[in-house]
Design an enzyme around this catalytic site. Structure first.
Site, short mmCIF file in Angstrom:
data_model
loop_
_atom_site.label_atom_id
_atom_site.label_comp_id
_atom_site.label_asym_id
_atom_site.label_seq_id
_atom_site.Cartn_x
_atom_site.Cartn_y
_atom_site.Cartn_z
CB CYS A 86 42.93 42.13 42.01
SG CYS A 86 42.74 43.80 42.66
CG HIS A 197 46.99 42.90 39.50
ND1 HIS A 197 45.83 42.51 38.89
CD2 HIS A 197 46.63 43.83 40.40
CE1 HIS A 197 44.80 43.18 39.39
NE2 HIS A 197 45.26 43.99 40.32
CD GLU A 199 46.87 40.26 36.25
OE1 GLU A 199 47.43 39.67 37.19
OE2 GLU A 199 46.00 41.14 36.45
#
Lengths: 223, 79
Positions: A86, A197, A199
């Site tokens: 990002c 994302h 994560e």
């Protein structure tokens, strides 16, 4: 394998990345403060999401000149692995560690939702645990994630297999990125950036664990 | 001390989503003769006078104030 997570003023996915690496992958990890040109021996550097330096001027434009990024440039030049997620992707583009640029979403809006991504190249350190054309559900959360590049660069990305992820269809493309591009790597195959994302998708309790395909690929193919 | 007035805009080949939205709003207001809107950034900086102001301004713009991959810039030096 040791990880480092960079922290700038305005980073806000640093703790998510730290958690995914330490608690889910079970790997050693340290934060890397932006004012120190020291990677603390990290093998993999993660530039996390957020709004570094308030996104002033352009997203990533100011973070690019932080001391830690000098160390990241050296690390990358030596073949070290760097991942930008990002805002981290935006910083890597501004740093010219990745080609092209990210501009405001076509729809003007900040988009925060799960999207379907297709893995386009499984022959990389970032995607070797994926199956060809595998579809992953991973969230996006950005207002300026439209990937742009000129035709010549686009041809080069395509020919070299540098496009690792595409939004799975035009309808899944949240920002108007050309050719539905969601994530690319450099020609050296050691620097990678993506707007979604992974994560935030490391635990089924959070809606998806598909991010582990990517993070797990880093561990020498061990998931 | 010279004043440098710099404007930075997206390259013409790129869609300017902000400009397009404002263009739509102007049309809604009845200004149907507006053909195009491009939105950019305006920056002023004061620079100590020197032999190569142009060279330094271009360097500053190329390095930080504009991203040459996606943006063009123009500037004016007011002494």
């Amino acid at each position: 394998m040791k990880f480092g997570v960079a922290r700038f003023p305005g980073s806000n996915c640093d703790q998510d990345a730290y958690y995914a690496i330490k608690d889910v992958l079970g790997q050693p990890v340290e934060y890397l403060w932006h004012q120190e040109a020291d990677l603390k021996g990290a093998d993999v550097v993660v530039i996390p999401g957020g709004f570094s330096f308030g996104d002033y001027l352009r997203c990533g434009a100011i973070a690019r000149f932080a001391p830690v990024m000098e160390a990241v440039q050296e690390h990358a030049a030596k073949g070290g692995i760097v991942i930008g997620i990002c805002n981290g992707f935006q910083i890597l583009c501004e740093s010219r560690l990745l080609p092209g640029a990210l501009i405001r979403n076509d729809g003007q809006k900040f988009v925060c939702k799960h999207v379907s991504l297709r893995v386009e190249n499984t022959n990389t350190v970032f995607t070797r645990n994926a199956k060809p054309d595998q579809i992953l559900s991973i969230p996006v959360a950005h207002g300026e994630g439209k990937y742009v590049c000129d035709d010549q660069l686009h041809d080069q990305l395509q020919a070299n297999g540098q496009i690792l992820f595409r939004y799975a269809s035009d309808d899944e493309n949240p920002n108007g990125s050309i050719d539905n591009i969601a994530g690319i790597m450099n020609t050296g195959g050691n620097v990678f950036g993506m707007m979604p994302h992974p994560e935030r998708a490391c635990d089924k309790a959070l809606g998806s664990a598909d991010g582990l395909v990517l993070l797990g690929s880093l561990l020498n193919g061990r998931s | 001390m010279p004043l440098i007035k710099i404007s930075v805009t997206l390259k013409p080949t790129l869609l300017d989503a902000q400009g397009r939205a404002v263009h739509g709003a102007l049309k809604n207001l009845g200004y149907n003769n507006v053909e195009k809107v491009r939105i950019g950034r305006y920056i002023e900086l004061n620079l100590e006078d020197g032999p190569d102001i142009d060279g330094q301004v271009r360097e500053i713009c190329d390095k930080l104030l504009a991203n040459p991959v996606i943006e063009d810039y123009r500037y004016e030096v007011v002494k």
